[in-house]
Write a protein that holds these residues in place. Structure first.
Motif, PDB file in Angstrom:
ATOM      1  N   GLN A  98     102.196 -66.661  12.200  1.00 50.39           N
ATOM      2  CA  GLN A  98     101.803 -67.711  11.279  1.00 50.39           C
ATOM      3  C   GLN A  98     102.666 -68.944  11.460  1.00 50.39           C
ATOM      4  O   GLN A  98     102.195 -70.075  11.417  1.00 50.39           O
ATOM      5  N   THR A 140     102.345 -73.182  10.810  1.00 46.99           N
ATOM      6  CA  THR A 140     103.402 -74.046  10.303  1.00 46.99           C
ATOM      7  C   THR A 140     103.868 -75.061  11.331  1.00 46.99           C
ATOM      8  O   THR A 140     103.803 -76.262  11.104  1.00 46.99           O
ATOM      9  N   SER A 198      99.896 -70.322  -3.515  1.00 49.14           N
ATOM     10  CA  SER A 198     101.298 -70.535  -3.142  1.00 49.14           C
ATOM     11  C   SER A 198     101.481 -70.118  -1.703  1.00 49.14           C
ATOM     12  O   SER A 198     100.650 -69.419  -1.159  1.00 49.14           O
ATOM     13  N   ALA A 241      97.516 -62.027  11.171  1.00 51.41           N
ATOM     14  CA  ALA A 241      98.663 -62.608  11.874  1.00 51.41           C
ATOM     15  C   ALA A 241      99.965 -62.199  11.206  1.00 51.41           C
ATOM     16  O   ALA A 241     100.055 -62.132   9.986  1.00 51.41           O
ATOM     17  N   SER A 242     100.972 -61.948  12.025  1.00 47.61           N
ATOM     18  CA  SER A 242     102.289 -61.615  11.482  1.00 47.61           C
ATOM     19  C   SER A 242     102.959 -62.904  11.010  1.00 47.61           C
ATOM     20  O   SER A 242     102.485 -64.001  11.280  1.00 47.61           O
ATOM     21  N   HIS A 243     104.074 -62.760  10.319  1.00 47.30           N
ATOM     22  CA  HIS A 243     104.769 -63.945   9.841  1.00 47.30           C
ATOM     23  C   HIS A 243     105.156 -64.869  10.978  1.00 47.30           C
ATOM     24  O   HIS A 243     105.020 -66.080  10.898  1.00 47.30           O
ATOM     25  N   TYR A 256      97.241 -70.432   5.615  1.00 41.83           N
ATOM     26  CA  TYR A 256      97.931 -69.154   5.665  1.00 41.83           C
ATOM     27  C   TYR A 256      97.015 -68.013   5.256  1.00 41.83           C
ATOM     28  O   TYR A 256      97.064 -66.921   5.812  1.00 41.83           O
ATOM     29  N   GLU A 257      96.160 -68.295   4.276  1.00 39.72           N
ATOM     30  CA  GLU A 257      95.213 -67.272   3.843  1.00 39.72           C
ATOM     31  C   GLU A 257      94.359 -66.842   5.032  1.00 39.72           C
ATOM     32  O   GLU A 257      94.187 -65.671   5.322  1.00 39.72           O
ATOM     33  N   ASN A 259     111.067 -73.127   0.608  1.00 37.19           N
ATOM     34  CA  ASN A 259     109.674 -73.368   0.278  1.00 37.19           C
ATOM     35  C   ASN A 259     109.046 -72.135  -0.357  1.00 37.19           C
ATOM     36  O   ASN A 259     107.931 -71.772  -0.072  1.00 37.19           O
ATOM     37  N   LYS A 260     109.800 -71.465  -1.195  1.00 33.43           N
ATOM     38  CA  LYS A 260     109.293 -70.264  -1.843  1.00 33.43           C
ATOM     39  C   LYS A 260     109.596 -70.365  -3.310  1.00 33.43           C
ATOM     40  O   LYS A 260     110.361 -71.219  -3.740  1.00 33.43           O
ATOM     41  N   MET A 271      96.311 -64.843   7.505  1.00 36.24           N
ATOM     42  CA  MET A 271      96.596 -63.478   7.085  1.00 36.24           C
ATOM     43  C   MET A 271      95.365 -62.600   7.177  1.00 36.24           C
ATOM     44  O   MET A 271      95.439 -61.432   7.516  1.00 36.24           O
ATOM     45  N   MET A 290     101.873 -55.105   6.069  1.00 38.74           N
ATOM     46  CA  MET A 290     101.247 -56.339   5.589  1.00 38.74           C
ATOM     47  C   MET A 290     101.062 -56.260   4.089  1.00 38.74           C
ATOM     48  O   MET A 290     100.762 -55.208   3.550  1.00 38.74           O
ATOM     49  N   PRO A 304      97.659 -73.917   1.447  1.00 41.45           N
ATOM     50  CA  PRO A 304      97.802 -72.464   1.568  1.00 41.45           C
ATOM     51  C   PRO A 304      96.605 -71.816   2.247  1.00 41.45           C
ATOM     52  O   PRO A 304      96.713 -70.698   2.759  1.00 41.45           O
ATOM     53  N   MET A 322     112.173 -73.873   5.152  1.00 42.03           N
ATOM     54  CA  MET A 322     111.233 -72.781   4.988  1.00 42.03           C
ATOM     55  C   MET A 322     111.732 -71.762   3.981  1.00 42.03           C
ATOM     56  O   MET A 322     110.961 -71.205   3.206  1.00 42.03           O
TER      57      MET A 322
END
Lengths: 283, 286
Positions: free
Chosen positions: A195, A200, B9, A190-192, A182-183, A90-91, A186, B1, A179, A87
């Motif tokens: 998410q 994930t 990405s 949702a917080s990280h 995740y979009e 993955n950036k 968000m 946030m 993605p 993870m």
């Protein structure tokens, strides 16, 4: 196209598999019922080997327990580390390729070298680890002479060896997650962590199952590292099932008993794999 | 946030500076833990004798004795060991890659009676630890007279299920139309394999080569039980022998280890991308 053509293509592989894997398993089954020490002819003893293993053989139970211990200690940590690193990787990062290769490097190094490397690091008297421990005020540990601790260097070496492999597979799987998930998350605020938990982790399900099965099988198969580091000692505290099979067959000359143990190992592994596949299919 | 941007990405790309610093920090810590043992092996190998066992240990050699390594390699016939490793590895790679490509092609592109059963057999071999088959195999090898021979070291190891799966997966992605075109032109199946399939799987071939090379170079247990004649020891067995000599000089041991991993590390550095990508695809199929 003549019908026999595909068979020609697969023949070399299938012949080899049959000759050196399938047929030997059948033989192992047969040899489990015999007493054989190479020099003399095999002698049929029926279920004696199995009875001996289960009732009179302390080392068998110890090896069973050790294998379990090793697996439980290495597999979860390896997968958690692998996922965490994947993870992180993955950036959009600088030197991503370098990091990825660095973490993968231990995978290509031979297990014999890995065993010796870590034996040196954990060396009771001159190893760097004991030095670091004592320099922060802790007591040094007799890693290889104390049966309570001997498995730990093996565990560390094994994890070091294998994280890279799982990491790379997790990374590839992560990169396959669209993605849009995740979009959407968000947008829902949702917080990280949420998410990770809701998007994930669940989406990696088949990867989890695959890596878990592979990791457990590899842990059961693990021989070289233990052989080089401790040879099953001290006092059988690091003797796993496969160590014991080797010892019985090639050091104690008890090929019949080693075969019986081999059959038991095979059954365990088949059962474990089926359980995991079933569990992975649920839902 | 963070603000939602239309970026294709992962969400983390929108990290702030703090998060980015933490990411790099964790990664650097991870790399340190991962590479430290190798660094430790290298400097142990080149420290002057005596300094290796000094307490407190030195983190940088007082001087670099590269001659240590040369001396270590001469304690045992490592030249012969390297030769044996090279022969067994190269031969195994050639045979394994060829038969994996052939079989992978058949599993990918043909339907035939018993295909499922055969595939299941291949799958099951992944689960079979060598320890289960090694006793009967040893007996078979002894009966064939293959103990302490190159044949015995090479042939049984050529059946590699991973390579087969990888080949099958790769080749299944080649459009069947290409094959059809070949058939219309009157080409036989083997010709199709050679002229149509092979040129399209170059990266598969590299992955097969480097992974098979790695596995065979690092083989230990099979070689251990198949050889008791030093003339047939491979590098890994030689290292194990070194370890068991009446005295353990860590500097020698680390030096010999260092040399033994050089081939595979060099191959790894050159083909990093292939190593990583090759394995990643097996995982995806699940």
């Amino acid at each position: 196209m003549p019908r026999y053509v595909p068979y020609l293509f697969i023949a070399p592989n299938m012949v080899l598999f049959l000759l050196f894997m399938i047929i030997p398993i059948v033989f192992t089954l047969g040899m489990g019922f015999m007493e054989w020490n190479i020099l003399t002819a095999p002698k049929w003893v029926g279920l004696d080997n199995y009875i001996k293993l289960f009732t009179a053989d302390k080392v068998f139970w110890k090896s069973f327990w050790n294998t379990l211990y090793l697996t439980v200690a290495t597999v979860p940590i390896t997968l958690v580390l692998a996922l965490a690193l994947a993870m992180l990787l993955n950036k959009r990062l600088l030197f991503r390729g370098f990091f990825r290769s660095a973490f993968y490097l231990p995978v290509v190094i031979s297990t014999v070298v890995i065993g010796m490397l870590w034996t040196w690091i954990f060396n009771d008297d001159y190893g760097i680890l004991n030095y670091l421990l004592t320099s922060v005020g802790l007591n040094r540990v007799n890693w290889f002479t104390d049966s309570r601790f001997a498995m730990i260097p093996v565990i560390v070496a094994s994890i070091w060896n294998r994280v890279g492999y799982s990491m790379v597979i997790y990374l590839a799987a992560l990169q396959g997650i669209s993605p849009e998930y995740y979009e959407a998350a968000m947008i829902d605020g949702a917080s990280h962590w949420q998410q990770f938990k809701r998007v994930t982790f669940p989406l990696l399900r088949s990867t989890h199952v695959f890596l878990l099965i592979m990791a457990i099988i590899n842990s059961f198969k693990s021989f070289d590292i233990i052989y080089v580091m401790t040879n099953g000692g001290p006092r059988n505290s690091t003797t796993t099932i496969v160590q014991y099979i080797y010892k019985q067959a090639f050091e104690n000359g008890k090929m019949g008993e080693a075969s019986a143990l081999g059959v038991i190992l095979f059954v365990i592994m088949v059962v474990l794999t089926i359980i995991q596949l079933r569990a992975g299919d649920k839902e | 946030m963070k603000k939602t941007k239309a970026l294709p990405s992962p969400l983390y790309a929108r990290d702030g500076v703090a998060k980015k610093i933490f990411t790099y920090l964790f990664l650097i810590i991870g790399v340190v833990f991962t590479l430290f043992p190798i660094y430790w092996m290298v400097i142990t190998a080149v420290k002057p004798p005596g300094e290796v066992l000094s307490i407190p240990p030195t983190f940088w050699p007082s001087e670099f004795r590269f001659s240590n390594i040369v001396d270590a390699m001469q304690l045992l016939p490592f030249g012969r060991f390297f030769f044996n490793s090279a022969v067994t590895t190269v031969a195994a790679v050639i045979i394994t890659v060829i038969i994996n490509l052939l079989a992978g092609f058949a599993f990918a592109k043909y339907e035939f009676r018993g295909k499922k059963l055969c595939f299941l057999i291949v799958l099951s071999t992944l689960m079979i630890p060598m320890q289960i088959t090694m006793v009967p195999n040893f007996r078979i090898m002894a009966a064939l007279g293959w103990i302490n021979t190159f044949v015995g070291l090479i042939v049984p190891k050529c059946a590699e299920a991973f390579g087969l799966f990888l080949s099958r997966q790769f080749i299944s992605e080649i459009p069947t139309e290409l094959m059809e075109a070949g058939r219309i032109d009157g080409a036989g199946e083997f010709r199709i394999f050679l002229r149509i399939i092979l040129p399209n799987v170059k990266s598969l071939i590299s992955v097969l080569i480097i992974y098979t090379f790695m596995w065979r170079w690092n083989d230990f247990l099979w070689n251990l039980i198949m050889t008791n004649d030093r003339n047939y020891f491979t590098v890994q067995i030689g290292l194990n022998l070194l370890r068991g000599l009446y005295y353990i000089n860590w500097s020698d041991l680390m030096g010999a280890s260092l040399v033994s991993i050089l081939p595979i590390v060099v191959v790894f550095f050159i083909f990093q991308k292939h190593f990583v990508q090759g394995i990643a695809t097996t995982g995806i199929k699940g």
